[in-house]
Design a protein around this motif. Structure first.
Motif, PDB file in Angstrom:
ATOM      1  N   GLN A 129      42.733  36.373  55.178  1.00  9.10           N
ATOM      2  CA  GLN A 129      43.740  36.163  56.203  1.00  9.10           C
ATOM      3  C   GLN A 129      43.991  34.669  56.350  1.00  9.10           C
ATOM      4  OE1 GLN A 129      42.659  36.699  60.308  1.00  9.10           O
ATOM      5  NE2 GLN A 129      44.645  37.592  60.802  1.00  9.10           N
ATOM      6  N   LEU A 130      45.253  34.288  56.316  1.00  5.94           N
ATOM      7  CA  LEU A 130      45.650  32.916  56.595  1.00  5.94           C
ATOM      8  C   LEU A 130      46.577  32.922  57.796  1.00  5.94           C
ATOM      9  CD1 LEU A 130      44.707  32.669  53.571  1.00  5.94           C
ATOM     10  CD2 LEU A 130      46.393  30.851  53.340  1.00  5.94           C
ATOM     11  N   GLN A 131      46.267  32.084  58.771  1.00  3.50           N
ATOM     12  CA  GLN A 131      47.111  31.879  59.930  1.00  3.50           C
ATOM     13  C   GLN A 131      47.590  30.431  59.911  1.00  3.50           C
ATOM     14  OE1 GLN A 131      48.166  34.132  61.851  1.00  3.50           O
ATOM     15  NE2 GLN A 131      46.719  35.851  61.753  1.00  3.50           N
ATOM     16  N   PRO A 132      48.632  30.078  60.679  1.00  2.00           N
ATOM     17  CA  PRO A 132      49.094  28.680  60.680  1.00  2.00           C
ATOM     18  C   PRO A 132      47.994  27.684  61.032  1.00  2.00           C
ATOM     19  CG  PRO A 132      50.719  30.100  61.737  1.00  2.00           C
ATOM     20  CD  PRO A 132      49.506  30.955  61.489  1.00  2.00           C
ATOM     21  N   TRP A 133      47.013  28.118  61.829  1.00  4.55           N
ATOM     22  CA  TRP A 133      45.963  27.199  62.293  1.00  4.55           C
ATOM     23  C   TRP A 133      44.731  27.181  61.397  1.00  4.55           C
ATOM     24  CZ3 TRP A 133      41.716  30.166  63.020  1.00  4.55           C
ATOM     25  CH2 TRP A 133      41.929  31.532  63.300  1.00  4.55           C
ATOM     26  N   GLY A 134      44.542  28.218  60.559  1.00  2.00           N
ATOM     27  CA  GLY A 134      43.329  28.223  59.764  1.00  2.00           C
ATOM     28  C   GLY A 134      43.148  29.470  58.926  1.00  2.00           C
ATOM     29  N   TYR A 135      41.967  29.593  58.369  1.00  2.00           N
ATOM     30  CA  TYR A 135      41.667  30.656  57.416  1.00  2.00           C
ATOM     31  C   TYR A 135      40.194  31.010  57.533  1.00  2.00           C
ATOM     32  CZ  TYR A 135      39.771  26.649  54.916  1.00  2.00           C
ATOM     33  OH  TYR A 135      39.059  25.509  54.601  1.00  2.00           O
ATOM     34  N   GLY A 136      39.814  32.157  56.963  1.00  2.00           N
ATOM     35  CA  GLY A 136      38.421  32.570  56.915  1.00  2.00           C
ATOM     36  C   GLY A 136      38.275  33.694  55.926  1.00  2.00           C
ATOM     37  N   GLY A 137      37.068  33.998  55.472  1.00  2.00           N
ATOM     38  CA  GLY A 137      37.021  35.075  54.520  1.00  2.00           C
ATOM     39  C   GLY A 137      35.694  35.483  53.948  1.00  2.00           C
ATOM     40  N   SER A 138      35.734  36.516  53.118  1.00  2.00           N
ATOM     41  CA  SER A 138      34.516  36.986  52.468  1.00  2.00           C
ATOM     42  C   SER A 138      34.842  37.686  51.161  1.00  2.00           C
ATOM     43  CB  SER A 138      33.732  37.931  53.382  1.00  2.00           C
ATOM     44  OG  SER A 138      34.507  39.072  53.673  1.00  2.00           O
ATOM     45  N   THR A 139      33.907  37.627  50.221  1.00  2.00           N
ATOM     46  CA  THR A 139      34.015  38.360  48.960  1.00  2.00           C
ATOM     47  C   THR A 139      32.666  38.942  48.597  1.00  2.00           C
ATOM     48  OG1 THR A 139      33.519  36.388  47.663  1.00  2.00           O
ATOM     49  CG2 THR A 139      35.830  36.909  47.972  1.00  2.00           C
ATOM     50  N   GLN A 140      32.707  39.974  47.794  1.00  2.00           N
ATOM     51  CA  GLN A 140      31.479  40.527  47.217  1.00  2.00           C
ATOM     52  C   GLN A 140      31.742  40.773  45.736  1.00  2.00           C
ATOM     53  OE1 GLN A 140      30.158  44.410  48.534  1.00  2.00           O
ATOM     54  NE2 GLN A 140      28.012  43.838  48.228  1.00  2.00           N
ATOM     55  N   ILE A 141      30.855  40.271  44.884  1.00  2.00           N
ATOM     56  CA  ILE A 141      31.035  40.382  43.440  1.00  2.00           C
ATOM     57  C   ILE A 141      29.820  41.072  42.829  1.00  2.00           C
ATOM     58  CG2 ILE A 141      31.409  39.112  41.292  1.00  2.00           C
ATOM     59  CD1 ILE A 141      32.770  36.951  42.887  1.00  2.00           C
ATOM     60  N   LYS A 142      30.112  42.098  41.997  1.00  2.00           N
ATOM     61  CA  LYS A 142      29.060  42.864  41.333  1.00  2.00           C
ATOM     62  C   LYS A 142      29.432  43.070  39.867  1.00  2.00           C
ATOM     63  CE  LYS A 142      27.646  45.624  45.378  1.00  2.00           C
ATOM     64  NZ  LYS A 142      27.424  47.003  45.889  1.00  2.00           N
ATOM     65  N   PRO A 143      28.446  43.320  39.008  1.00  2.00           N
ATOM     66  CA  PRO A 143      28.752  43.608  37.601  1.00  2.00           C
ATOM     67  C   PRO A 143      29.421  44.964  37.464  1.00  2.00           C
ATOM     68  CG  PRO A 143      26.412  43.873  38.019  1.00  2.00           C
ATOM     69  CD  PRO A 143      27.003  43.300  39.267  1.00  2.00           C
ATOM     70  N   ALA A 144      30.146  45.144  36.362  1.00  2.00           N
ATOM     71  CA  ALA A 144      30.884  46.387  36.118  1.00  2.00           C
ATOM     72  C   ALA A 144      30.655  46.844  34.681  1.00  2.00           C
ATOM     73  CB  ALA A 144      32.373  46.171  36.370  1.00  2.00           C
ATOM     74  N   GLY A 145      30.926  48.124  34.433  1.00  2.00           N
ATOM     75  CA  GLY A 145      30.854  48.656  33.084  1.00  2.00           C
ATOM     76  C   GLY A 145      29.457  48.576  32.494  1.00  2.00           C
ATOM     77  N   LEU A 146      29.396  48.368  31.172  1.00  2.00           N
ATOM     78  CA  LEU A 146      28.117  48.322  30.478  1.00  2.00           C
ATOM     79  C   LEU A 146      27.244  47.163  30.947  1.00  2.00           C
ATOM     80  CD1 LEU A 146      29.188  49.132  26.798  1.00  2.00           C
ATOM     81  CD2 LEU A 146      28.032  50.653  28.416  1.00  2.00           C
ATOM     82  N   ILE A 147      27.884  46.093  31.411  1.00  2.00           N
ATOM     83  CA  ILE A 147      27.120  44.934  31.879  1.00  2.00           C
ATOM     84  C   ILE A 147      26.191  45.331  33.027  1.00  2.00           C
ATOM     85  CG2 ILE A 147      27.335  42.700  33.047  1.00  2.00           C
ATOM     86  CD1 ILE A 147      28.000  42.565  30.115  1.00  2.00           C
ATOM     87  N   SER A 148      26.636  46.279  33.856  1.00  2.00           N
ATOM     88  CA  SER A 148      25.830  46.675  35.010  1.00  2.00           C
ATOM     89  C   SER A 148      24.524  47.354  34.603  1.00  2.00           C
ATOM     90  CB  SER A 148      26.646  47.613  35.915  1.00  2.00           C
ATOM     91  OG  SER A 148      26.991  48.810  35.236  1.00  2.00           O
ATOM     92  N   TRP A 149      24.420  47.804  33.349  1.00  2.00           N
ATOM     93  CA  TRP A 149      23.163  48.398  32.872  1.00  2.00           C
ATOM     94  C   TRP A 149      22.095  47.331  32.632  1.00  2.00           C
ATOM     95  CZ3 TRP A 149      24.707  52.452  28.553  1.00  2.00           C
ATOM     96  CH2 TRP A 149      25.579  53.397  29.116  1.00  2.00           C
ATOM     97  N   PHE A 150      22.534  46.116  32.379  1.00  2.00           N
ATOM     98  CA  PHE A 150      21.597  45.073  31.960  1.00  2.00           C
ATOM     99  C   PHE A 150      21.490  43.923  32.959  1.00  2.00           C
ATOM    100  CE2 PHE A 150      23.799  46.892  28.256  1.00  2.00           C
ATOM    101  CZ  PHE A 150      22.733  47.510  27.620  1.00  2.00           C
ATOM    102  N   VAL A 151      22.466  43.777  33.840  1.00  2.00           N
ATOM    103  CA  VAL A 151      22.516  42.641  34.745  1.00  2.00           C
ATOM    104  C   VAL A 151      22.496  43.130  36.183  1.00  2.00           C
ATOM    105  CG1 VAL A 151      23.874  40.667  35.546  1.00  2.00           C
ATOM    106  CG2 VAL A 151      23.768  41.210  33.100  1.00  2.00           C
TER     107      VAL A 151
END
Length: 263
Positions: free
Chosen positions: A50-72
């Motif tokens: 969300q961006l407002q004229p006065w400011g911003y804030g936020g969050s993300t979550q990142i996880k492995p996907a596909g075959l990579i998720s078997w090893f990482v």
């Protein structure tokens, strides 16, 4: 390159991390992205912003996907808070990122005062890196605040020209952005959107915080091109729907929006 570094690069290239904390808020967008490396789906990113004229804030979550998720095993959550100044610049307040990466619990927290970041927590310590002089830190911003400035500029002025020095807690980088131009959204990774969009091009390069005696220093310090496509979506406004950037060791990285909704 480690997956932690890929996460950092994705966040830098991207806008995927600009979000707000409340469960529901005016102008908030929730989005899901897939990250591709050499054509393979390797990461998933959930973002709310969300961006407002006065400011911003936020969050993300990142996880492995596909075959990579078997090893990482990886689960990294980041959040950012900041303000916009009258001239359109950003004034970060807080950047916090932590979770499981490279087999360990890792955490970095930046708190800002007088336009200068202070690392208030870094776990585990990155003792194998060249230290960044304190004199280089004033007027730098975290990765997500740098992208907040780009999106804010595009929305308020119609332009994305500018440069910013970015500090993520261990590395110092420069981002130079220019545009936009009208361009078609590339296809090929199950994109949710197609057709014309506004494309902002950028060049990033690492300035400091290199691993000591790294044989890849010259590659990491070389300019790396990239681009982000913004599409105006009904009810959401301009949203980053695709990001591409070149990593000196991994090659081309693509970040593709899967879907976006207003809560």
């Amino acid at each position: 390159m480690t997956f932690k570094a890929l996460v950092a690069g994705t966040a830098l290239a991207l806008m995927t991390g600009l979000g707000c904390s409340p469960a529901r808020a005016e102008g908030q967008v929730n989005a899901a992205y897939a990250v591709y490396l050499k054509g393979f789906h390797v990461l998933n990113a959930q973002a709310s912003y969300q961006l407002q004229p006065w400011g911003y804030g936020g969050s993300t979550q990142i996880k492995p996907a596909g075959l990579i998720s078997w090893f990482v095993t990886m689960d990294v959550t980041s959040r950012v808070e900041g303000k916009f100044t009258p001239d359109g610049s950003v004034q970060p307040v807080l950047f916090d990122s932590g979770g499981i990466s490279r087999g360990k619990h890792r955490h970095v927290r930046l708190e800002f005062s007088n336009d200068t970041p202070k690392v208030t927590d870094l776990q585990p310590p990155e003792t194998d890196r060249e230290p960044i002089p304190d004199s280089s830190l004033p007027h730098t911003v975290d990765t997500l605040s740098g992208m907040a400035r780009l999106l804010h500029s595009l929305v308020t002025t119609g332009k994305c020209d500018g440069s910013q020095i970015v500090f993520d807690g261990i590395r110092l980088s420069e981002m130079v952005v220019y545009g936009p131009t009208v361009a078609d959204i590339p296809q090929g990774q199950d994109e949710a959107y197609s057709g014309q969009a506004l494309r902002c091009d950028f060049i990033g390069r690492q300035l400091a915080g290199f691993v000591k005696d790294s044989p890849n220093r010259a590659k990491l310090a070389a300019p790396q091109p990239g681009a982000v496509w913004f599409k105006k979506i009904d009810g959401l406004g301009a949203v980053p729907v695709r990001i591409e950037f070149n990593h000196p060791k991994l090659g081309r990285v693509m970040v593709v929006m899967q879907h976006a909704v207003a809560p």
